[in-house]
Design a protein around this motif. Sequence first.
Motif, mmCIF file in Angstrom:
data_model
loop_
_atom_site.group_PDB
_atom_site.id
_atom_site.type_symbol
_atom_site.label_atom_id
_atom_site.label_comp_id
_atom_site.label_asym_id
_atom_site.label_seq_id
_atom_site.Cartn_x
_atom_site.Cartn_y
_atom_site.Cartn_z
ATOM 1 N N PRO A 187 47.169 -100.144 22.634
ATOM 2 C CA PRO A 187 46.890 -100.185 21.189
ATOM 3 C C PRO A 187 46.056 -99.012 20.692
ATOM 4 O O PRO A 187 46.048 -98.735 19.492
ATOM 5 C CB PRO A 187 46.162 -101.521 21.004
ATOM 6 N N GLN A 188 45.361 -98.314 21.594
ATOM 7 C CA GLN A 188 44.607 -97.138 21.163
ATOM 8 C C GLN A 188 45.530 -96.023 20.700
ATOM 9 O O GLN A 188 45.100 -95.081 20.025
ATOM 10 C CB GLN A 188 43.695 -96.636 22.290
ATOM 11 N N LEU A 189 46.834 -96.125 21.031
ATOM 12 C CA LEU A 189 47.815 -95.112 20.635
ATOM 13 C C LEU A 189 48.634 -95.544 19.414
ATOM 14 O O LEU A 189 49.645 -94.918 19.092
ATOM 15 C CB LEU A 189 48.761 -94.819 21.801
ATOM 16 N N ALA A 190 48.197 -96.580 18.726
ATOM 17 C CA ALA A 190 48.955 -97.081 17.581
ATOM 18 C C ALA A 190 49.028 -96.069 16.443
ATOM 19 O O ALA A 190 49.897 -96.169 15.570
ATOM 20 C CB ALA A 190 48.337 -98.384 17.068
ATOM 21 N N GLY A 191 48.142 -95.094 16.409
ATOM 22 C CA GLY A 191 48.154 -94.082 15.358
ATOM 23 C C GLY A 191 49.137 -92.963 15.590
ATOM 24 O O GLY A 191 49.283 -92.086 14.718
ATOM 25 N N VAL A 192 49.836 -92.953 16.713
ATOM 26 C CA VAL A 192 50.827 -91.913 16.989
ATOM 27 C C VAL A 192 52.095 -92.248 16.207
ATOM 28 O O VAL A 192 52.772 -93.240 16.482
ATOM 29 C CB VAL A 192 51.133 -91.817 18.498
ATOM 30 N N VAL A 193 52.424 -91.433 15.234
ATOM 31 C CA VAL A 193 53.517 -91.742 14.308
ATOM 32 C C VAL A 193 54.876 -91.637 14.994
ATOM 33 O O VAL A 193 55.758 -92.471 14.789
ATOM 34 C CB VAL A 193 53.458 -90.810 13.078
#
Length: 321
Positions: A187-193
Amino acid sequence: MLAEASNWLNRCSSLAADWPLQDLLEAKGSTRISVVLPARDEQDTVGLIVSAIRRDLVERAPLVDEIVVIDSRSSDATAEIAAAAGAKVFAQDAILPRLPSMSGKGEALWKSLAVTTGDLVVFVDADLLNFSSTFVTGLLGPLLSDPSVSLVKACYDRPYNGGEASFAGGGRVTELVARPLINMHWPQLAGVVQPLSGEYAGRRSLLERLPFVTGYGVELGLLLDTVHLEGLDALAQVDLGVRVHSHNSTEALGAMASQIMQTAWTRLDRQGLMLALSQPSSDLTQFHRGPSGYVPADRDAAVGERPPMIQIPEYASLQPR
């Protein structure tokens, strides 16, 4: 979204326009830069992309030091057109020929490390229909300006079959497979579009320490392995605007999705995020309608994997530095 992911999204995202060419030239110094295009049967687009990079970033401005096309067993004139446009062209199977032959996009990307000399390596898909040299300059911006950044992913709007260009989501495999997996387990990578974007750039010092999945899981594998090895702040993303390319059939996307899931499974296992009780099957059964009903079609969607390039004995001798 986790606060960690939200903070990263705000701090580590930028626009291609934020990185003017003149600023990059001043920051380049002695840094060597390679642009790599993995290509298979892309004769209609590869020459235009190579020509644009050469014109804008080699001849008009000395930013890029080499343009390399890795020809992945093309049956058309991809290699000849790329060479005529000014690229160095290498046949995938001619690189490190003593190794057993493997297939897939990731194989071409991995082998490119053995025939390029750049400290920074930019990967660009060879099927883009709206390529601009800002795709390259945008990806290089964070790497040339911040030594703590090791991998830069592209993001973009991705119109589908003439749809609205304002749609900011990923492709079908991204939205239906990759993004749910990432949000569930990383979930720490949820900002990767665009976690599966084919346009990204990295430091050789990182790329040569990463394993490369040989199939369509390569982008997800590199993303997950980079953050596992160097942390979230080693990652940045740049908005390139709009990306237009040809689209695959749903059947082909099924095989890609299978490889993405297998890649995620191996990373969950290696990173100790699950208890593996059995090995997943790589068999994929899809169906076609025949004269008397549905007919199953079995395919092996297995993904191979190459070890970090620094583990290959020939690699050091191939590097001129």
